[in-house]
Write an enzyme that holds these catalytic residues in place. Structure first.
Site, PDB file in Angstrom:
ATOM      1  N   ILE A 171      26.508 -10.270  19.478  1.00 31.26           N
ATOM      2  CA  ILE A 171      25.339  -9.803  18.743  1.00 31.26           C
ATOM      3  C   ILE A 171      24.093 -10.268  19.483  1.00 31.26           C
ATOM      4  O   ILE A 171      23.941 -11.460  19.774  1.00 31.26           O
ATOM      5  CB  ILE A 171      25.338 -10.324  17.297  1.00 31.26           C
ATOM      6  CG1 ILE A 171      26.614  -9.877  16.568  1.00 31.26           C
ATOM      7  CG2 ILE A 171      24.104  -9.815  16.551  1.00 31.26           C
ATOM      8  CD1 ILE A 171      26.782 -10.472  15.189  1.00 31.26           C
ATOM      9  N   GLU A 172      23.209  -9.337  19.805  1.00 29.75           N
ATOM     10  CA  GLU A 172      22.000  -9.656  20.554  1.00 29.75           C
ATOM     11  C   GLU A 172      21.147 -10.632  19.759  1.00 29.75           C
ATOM     12  O   GLU A 172      20.961 -10.475  18.558  1.00 29.75           O
ATOM     13  CB  GLU A 172      21.256  -8.350  20.851  1.00 29.75           C
ATOM     14  CG  GLU A 172      20.093  -8.490  21.789  1.00 29.75           C
ATOM     15  CD  GLU A 172      18.827  -8.795  21.024  1.00 29.75           C
ATOM     16  OE1 GLU A 172      18.168  -9.790  21.397  1.00 29.75           O
ATOM     17  OE2 GLU A 172      18.512  -8.078  20.072  1.00 29.75           O
ATOM     18  N   SER A 173      20.638 -11.672  20.440  1.00 33.80           N
ATOM     19  CA  SER A 173      20.061 -12.828  19.760  1.00 33.80           C
ATOM     20  C   SER A 173      18.789 -12.513  18.974  1.00 33.80           C
ATOM     21  O   SER A 173      18.593 -13.037  17.873  1.00 33.80           O
ATOM     22  CB  SER A 173      19.793 -13.949  20.758  1.00 33.80           C
ATOM     23  OG  SER A 173      18.893 -13.527  21.770  1.00 33.80           O
ATOM     24  N   LYS A 174      17.910 -11.686  19.521  1.00 39.61           N
ATOM     25  CA  LYS A 174      16.680 -11.404  18.778  1.00 39.61           C
ATOM     26  C   LYS A 174      16.976 -10.606  17.519  1.00 39.61           C
ATOM     27  O   LYS A 174      16.365 -10.826  16.468  1.00 39.61           O
ATOM     28  CB  LYS A 174      15.661 -10.664  19.648  1.00 39.61           C
ATOM     29  CG  LYS A 174      14.330 -10.472  18.939  1.00 39.61           C
ATOM     30  CD  LYS A 174      13.273  -9.868  19.822  1.00 39.61           C
ATOM     31  CE  LYS A 174      11.959  -9.700  19.067  1.00 39.61           C
ATOM     32  NZ  LYS A 174      10.902  -9.090  19.914  1.00 39.61           N
ATOM     33  N   CYS A 196      17.830 -14.758  30.981  1.00 40.83           N
ATOM     34  CA  CYS A 196      18.102 -13.631  30.090  1.00 40.83           C
ATOM     35  C   CYS A 196      18.106 -12.331  30.904  1.00 40.83           C
ATOM     36  O   CYS A 196      17.172 -12.072  31.677  1.00 40.83           O
ATOM     37  CB  CYS A 196      17.043 -13.573  28.998  1.00 40.83           C
ATOM     38  SG  CYS A 196      17.173 -12.091  27.953  1.00 40.83           S
ATOM     39  N   ASP A 202      17.261 -19.784  30.393  1.00 38.34           N
ATOM     40  CA  ASP A 202      18.175 -20.348  29.400  1.00 38.34           C
ATOM     41  C   ASP A 202      18.737 -21.637  29.979  1.00 38.34           C
ATOM     42  O   ASP A 202      19.490 -21.612  30.962  1.00 38.34           O
ATOM     43  CB  ASP A 202      19.308 -19.370  29.079  1.00 38.34           C
ATOM     44  CG  ASP A 202      18.820 -18.121  28.356  1.00 38.34           C
ATOM     45  OD1 ASP A 202      17.982 -18.261  27.450  1.00 38.34           O
ATOM     46  OD2 ASP A 202      19.265 -17.014  28.708  1.00 38.34           O
ATOM     47  N   HIS A 244      24.601 -15.832  27.716  1.00 35.98           N
ATOM     48  CA  HIS A 244      25.291 -17.124  27.685  1.00 35.98           C
ATOM     49  C   HIS A 244      26.814 -16.940  27.698  1.00 35.98           C
ATOM     50  O   HIS A 244      27.533 -17.613  28.453  1.00 35.98           O
ATOM     51  CB  HIS A 244      24.929 -17.898  26.407  1.00 35.98           C
ATOM     52  CG  HIS A 244      23.470 -18.125  26.174  1.00 35.98           C
ATOM     53  ND1 HIS A 244      22.582 -17.100  25.957  1.00 35.98           N
ATOM     54  CD2 HIS A 244      22.756 -19.271  26.088  1.00 35.98           C
ATOM     55  CE1 HIS A 244      21.378 -17.607  25.760  1.00 35.98           C
ATOM     56  NE2 HIS A 244      21.449 -18.909  25.835  1.00 35.98           N
ATOM     57  N   GLU A 245      27.289 -16.032  26.824  1.00 33.93           N
ATOM     58  CA  GLU A 245      28.731 -15.844  26.675  1.00 33.93           C
ATOM     59  C   GLU A 245      29.369 -15.383  27.983  1.00 33.93           C
ATOM     60  O   GLU A 245      30.462 -15.837  28.350  1.00 33.93           O
ATOM     61  CB  GLU A 245      29.001 -14.807  25.576  1.00 33.93           C
ATOM     62  CG  GLU A 245      28.442 -15.188  24.213  1.00 33.93           C
ATOM     63  CD  GLU A 245      27.023 -14.669  23.949  1.00 33.93           C
ATOM     64  OE1 GLU A 245      26.665 -14.497  22.777  1.00 33.93           O
ATOM     65  OE2 GLU A 245      26.278 -14.435  24.937  1.00 33.93           O
ATOM     66  N   ARG A 297      16.532 -21.555  21.628  1.00 31.14           N
ATOM     67  CA  ARG A 297      15.392 -20.685  21.934  1.00 31.14           C
ATOM     68  C   ARG A 297      15.196 -19.736  20.764  1.00 31.14           C
ATOM     69  O   ARG A 297      16.145 -19.093  20.318  1.00 31.14           O
ATOM     70  CB  ARG A 297      15.623 -19.921  23.243  1.00 31.14           C
ATOM     71  CG  ARG A 297      14.470 -19.033  23.635  1.00 31.14           C
ATOM     72  CD  ARG A 297      14.393 -18.812  25.154  1.00 31.14           C
ATOM     73  NE  ARG A 297      15.523 -18.127  25.734  1.00 31.14           N
ATOM     74  CZ  ARG A 297      15.655 -16.794  25.773  1.00 31.14           C
ATOM     75  NH1 ARG A 297      14.732 -16.025  25.218  1.00 31.14           N
ATOM     76  NH2 ARG A 297      16.690 -16.247  26.354  1.00 31.14           N
ATOM     77  N   GLY A 298      13.983 -19.678  20.238  1.00 25.95           N
ATOM     78  CA  GLY A 298      13.705 -18.806  19.108  1.00 25.95           C
ATOM     79  C   GLY A 298      14.450 -19.189  17.848  1.00 25.95           C
ATOM     80  O   GLY A 298      14.794 -18.331  17.029  1.00 25.95           O
TER      81      GLY A 298
END
Length: 277
Positions: free
Chosen positions: A86-89, A184, A191, A223-224, A252-253
């Protein structure tokens, strides 16, 4: 309803986004893992590892039945076998959509998170809501020997498996480094992280391993996928009997991500969080 895109073309990452005023599970943006795994020779349905992506969210809040805000720290675990990450933002925006939403109980919040995140990932996602002073969030140290004091010269800042060489001695050891940095793939933002490698097999050359890990410094990937890249390269080059690769990325965020991948039978140290997370 969760959308299932095939690309990052419409992902919220790297775009201006208004914070949501209403609860909206449709904000979650799944990304297929298969596209990044294929170049590593990893086939869906025949993964060479087990593992999870562990997330912590530090900006979680909702309203109770009387409109009073509740705050928490959330821990999520996505299985590495899920077809989507799942995209982080989008995850952050989704969590913020809870801020002005009333829930009858914390259990209802957890049930909502499990339902929506599992739908997005395509597999069962576990959810824990922790108090902000919970002892499980206390910082710890990575086990094993740190490589960071090795006095090496480095000129290559892209990952090269050629640095991963071994000797004849067979060992069982745990090594770690705090020098992991990747970028990123959408925004180019850095990161920062720490990485732990536990293995049983031909002894890895310490200097070569550190050069290899530093090689991610200009590498662009999620990251994954960085962790899966490290796992795959070490397995192919060193051919250990057992291998665990764990990364603890800096927050982050309001989110941190800590993926791990391992040969079946190995599990990461439990409840492990670092001071800079």
């Amino acid at each position: 309803m969760v959308h299932r895109p095939d690309t990052l073309e419409h992902a919220p990452l790297g775009r201006d986004s208004a914070y949501p005023e209403q609860y909206d599970a449709g904000l979650l943006y799944p990304i297929p893992r298969a596209a990044n795994r294929a170049p590593l020779g990893i086939e869906e349905g025949a993964l060479p590892f087990v593992g999870e992506d562990e997330w912590h969210a530090f900006e979680v809040s909702w309203l109770n039945g009387r409109g009073k805000p509740i705050v928490a720290v959330a821990r999520f675990r996505l299985p590495a076998s899920s077809p989507h990450l799942i995209e982080s933002k989008s995850w952050k925006l989704y969590l913020n959509s809870l801020n002005q939403t009333r829930f009858a109980s914390q259990t209802k919040v957890e049930e909502t998170l499990v339902r929506d995140l599992s739908s997005a990932a395509g597999a069962s996602v576990s959810v824990e809501l922790l108090g902000v002073d919970d002892s499980e969030l206390a910082p710890q140290r990575l086990p094993g020997e740190c490589l960071d004091d090795l006095d090496i010269e480095v000129s290559d800042y892209t990952p090269s498996a050629a640095h991963l060489t071994t000797g004849d001695e067979v060992v069982e050891e745990t090594l770690h480094s705090h020098l992991l940095k990747s970028n990123c793939p959408v925004t180019g933002q850095p990161d920062w992280g720490s990485v732990l490698i536990r293995y049983k097999g031909p002894k890895l050359d310490r200097e070569g391993l550190l050069r290899y890990l530093i090689g991610y410094r200009q590498h662009q990937d999620f990251h994954e996928h960085c962790v899966e890249h490290i796992f795959t390269d070490v397995m192919q080059q060193a051919k250990p009997e057992e291998l665990l690769v764990l990364a603890r990325y800096v927050r982050r965020g309001g989110l941190d991500i800590s993926p791990w991948r391992a040969t079946p039978g190995l599990t990461p140290p439990s409840l492990l969080r670092l001071a800079r997370q």
